[in-house]
Design a protein around this motif. Structure first.
Motif, short mmCIF file in Angstrom:
data_model
loop_
_atom_site.label_atom_id
_atom_site.label_comp_id
_atom_site.label_asym_id
_atom_site.label_seq_id
_atom_site.Cartn_x
_atom_site.Cartn_y
_atom_site.Cartn_z
N ASN A 117 0.83 -1.20 0.00
CA ASN A 117 0.00 0.00 0.00
C ASN A 117 0.87 1.25 0.00
O ASN A 117 0.61 2.21 -0.75
N LEU A 118 1.93 1.25 0.80
CA LEU A 118 2.84 2.39 0.84
C LEU A 118 3.61 2.52 -0.47
O LEU A 118 3.87 3.65 -0.94
N ALA A 119 3.98 1.39 -1.07
CA ALA A 119 4.65 1.45 -2.37
C ALA A 119 3.76 2.09 -3.42
O ALA A 119 4.22 2.90 -4.23
N ILE A 120 2.47 1.74 -3.41
CA ILE A 120 1.53 2.35 -4.35
C ILE A 120 1.45 3.86 -4.11
O ILE A 120 1.47 4.66 -5.05
N ALA A 121 1.35 4.26 -2.85
CA ALA A 121 1.29 5.68 -2.53
C ALA A 121 2.52 6.40 -3.06
O ALA A 121 2.43 7.54 -3.55
N CYS A 122 3.68 5.73 -2.98
CA CYS A 122 4.91 6.35 -3.51
C CYS A 122 4.83 6.54 -5.02
O CYS A 122 5.31 7.55 -5.54
N THR A 123 4.23 5.58 -5.74
CA THR A 123 4.11 5.75 -7.19
C THR A 123 3.21 6.93 -7.52
O THR A 123 3.49 7.69 -8.47
N LEU A 124 2.15 7.11 -6.76
CA LEU A 124 1.24 8.24 -7.00
C LEU A 124 1.92 9.57 -6.69
O LEU A 124 1.81 10.53 -7.46
N ARG A 125 2.64 9.62 -5.59
CA ARG A 125 3.31 10.86 -5.23
C ARG A 125 4.44 11.18 -6.21
O ARG A 125 4.63 12.35 -6.60
N ALA A 126 5.19 10.16 -6.62
CA ALA A 126 6.27 10.41 -7.57
C ALA A 126 5.72 10.96 -8.88
O ALA A 126 6.30 11.87 -9.47
N ARG A 127 4.61 10.42 -9.33
CA ARG A 127 3.99 10.94 -10.56
C ARG A 127 3.47 12.36 -10.37
O ARG A 127 3.70 13.24 -11.21
N ASP A 128 2.78 12.60 -9.28
CA ASP A 128 2.10 13.88 -9.08
C ASP A 128 3.03 15.01 -8.64
O ASP A 128 2.71 16.19 -8.83
N GLU A 129 4.16 14.65 -8.03
CA GLU A 129 5.04 15.66 -7.46
C GLU A 129 6.37 15.77 -8.21
O GLU A 129 7.31 16.41 -7.72
N GLY A 130 6.43 15.16 -9.38
CA GLY A 130 7.67 15.23 -10.14
C GLY A 130 8.81 14.51 -9.45
O GLY A 130 9.96 14.96 -9.52
N GLY A 131 8.50 13.42 -8.80
CA GLY A 131 9.51 12.67 -8.05
C GLY A 131 10.30 11.71 -8.91
O GLY A 131 10.31 11.81 -10.14
N PRO A 132 10.98 10.76 -8.26
CA PRO A 132 11.85 9.84 -9.00
C PRO A 132 11.09 9.04 -10.06
O PRO A 132 9.93 8.65 -9.86
#
Length: 323
Positions: free
Chosen positions: A157-172
């Motif tokens: 679940n946390l890994a999924i949240a990281c994919t969403l944040r990376a996409r939305d926040e210009g992350g890795p």
């Protein structure tokens, strides 16, 4: 399929043991059970314990390095445990297997646990660790252009949240996400037959999941937040290729399947790998169950392919299942 006979024996032993009556007893039982659980022997170059800067303090982490010459790809891993328990120690075997099987360095990261630290604290820790890892490839001896996230259950679940944040926040930029029996919907829990079919008797129970939700979410309305329930995200486009493993006798089975379908409906590349005869937690039971070991080996092979250098990548897996 019938329940895997090796895992059936595990369940019988669990049923015979005293059941934890409090969160403190649960955490103590997790440590004791993990210490007793046999682990597969795999060969890696070594491990290194370190601390990463988190948003509210240092985060313990462990780096697993495969044999051979680097720089290696990197997989940032988050352990499961209902957001309330487990650690990098309890998932040491899982990370060793992924490191060896996928030929990837693995950075296993601890995050703040609920109820002492409720949502969004674990998500903030997980994403901070991912961003830090992507920026410190040379220090870790990895190639940050070949980066993945992985986790099991709450960690998935946390890994999924990281994919969403990376996409939305210009992350890795992420090359892959390996999700092992992920929790993906804290809202419409009555929608999934597996919640009823596997509510009791298979290690993770419906009652225990309700408890985890109460511990994790300070506000009931947070259940619909996309970083908690990604099946309620408004947009799942632009996320990295995913392999989603589920277990036949797991309350979370159907929402894992639903998340794979949702990613594909959004135009993503997602493969669902069912686990016939498996129970929640099988990733930690590979030394006991040959079938569980085979599933994790398939997952590692998929991750190895996704993280291979661009010129060496094999054709992407097609279809609904790995055969």
């Amino acid at each position: 399929m019938p329940l895997d006979p090796h895992l059936k024996e595990v369940l019988l032993q669990m049923a015979a043991a005293p059941q934890p009556g409090s969160l403190e007893e649960l955490r103590a039982a997790v440590i004791a059970n993990s210490a007793r659980m046999p682990k597969r022997t795999v060969t890696i170059a070594g491990t290194r314990d370190l601390t990463l800067p988190g948003p509210a303090g240092d985060l313990p982490a462990r780096l697993y390095t495969p044999q051979g010459e680097g720089p290696f790809p990197l997989t940032v891993f988050f352990h499961g445990g209902g957001f309330v328990a487990y650690s990098i120690e309890t998932h040491d075997g899982v990370c060793r297997e992924l490191c060896a099987g996928a030929n990837t360095a693995v950075l296993s990261v601890e995050y703040r646990l609920a109820p002492e630290h409720r949502f969004p604290a674990p998500v903030e820790d997980a994403y901070a660790a991912l961003v830090w890892a992507a920026a410190h490839g040379e220090e870790l001896g990895v190639d940050p252009t070949r980066l993945a996230v992985a986790g099991d259950s709450a960690g998935a679940n946390l890994a999924i949240a990281c994919t969403l944040r990376a996409r939305d926040e210009g992350g890795p930029a992420l090359r892959a996400q390996l999700l092992i029996y992920p929790a993906a919907d804290f809202v419409n829990v009555d929608r999934y037959p597996s919640r009823r079919e596997n509510a009791t008797g298979y290690f993770l129970t419906e009652e225990r999941m309700k408890f985890f939700g109460q511990m994790y979410l300070a506000n009931p309305e947070d259940a619909a937040h996309p970083h908690v329930s990604p099946l309620h995200a408004a947009d799942l486009r632009g996320l990295p290729p995913a392999l989603i493993l589920t277990a036949e006798f797991d309350p979370l089975r159907d929402e894992g399947m639903a998340y794979a379908e949702a990613l594909k409906a959004a135009g993503g590349r997602a493969t669902h790998q069912p686990g016939p005869g498996m129970i929640h937690g099988f990733a930690n039971m590979t030394a006991l169950s040959p079938a569980a070991a085979a599933l994790m080996d398939q997952a590692a092979a998929w991750l190895r392919t996704e993280l291979a250098p661009t010129g060496e990548r094999l054709p992407a897996l097609k279809g609904e299942r790995l055969e």
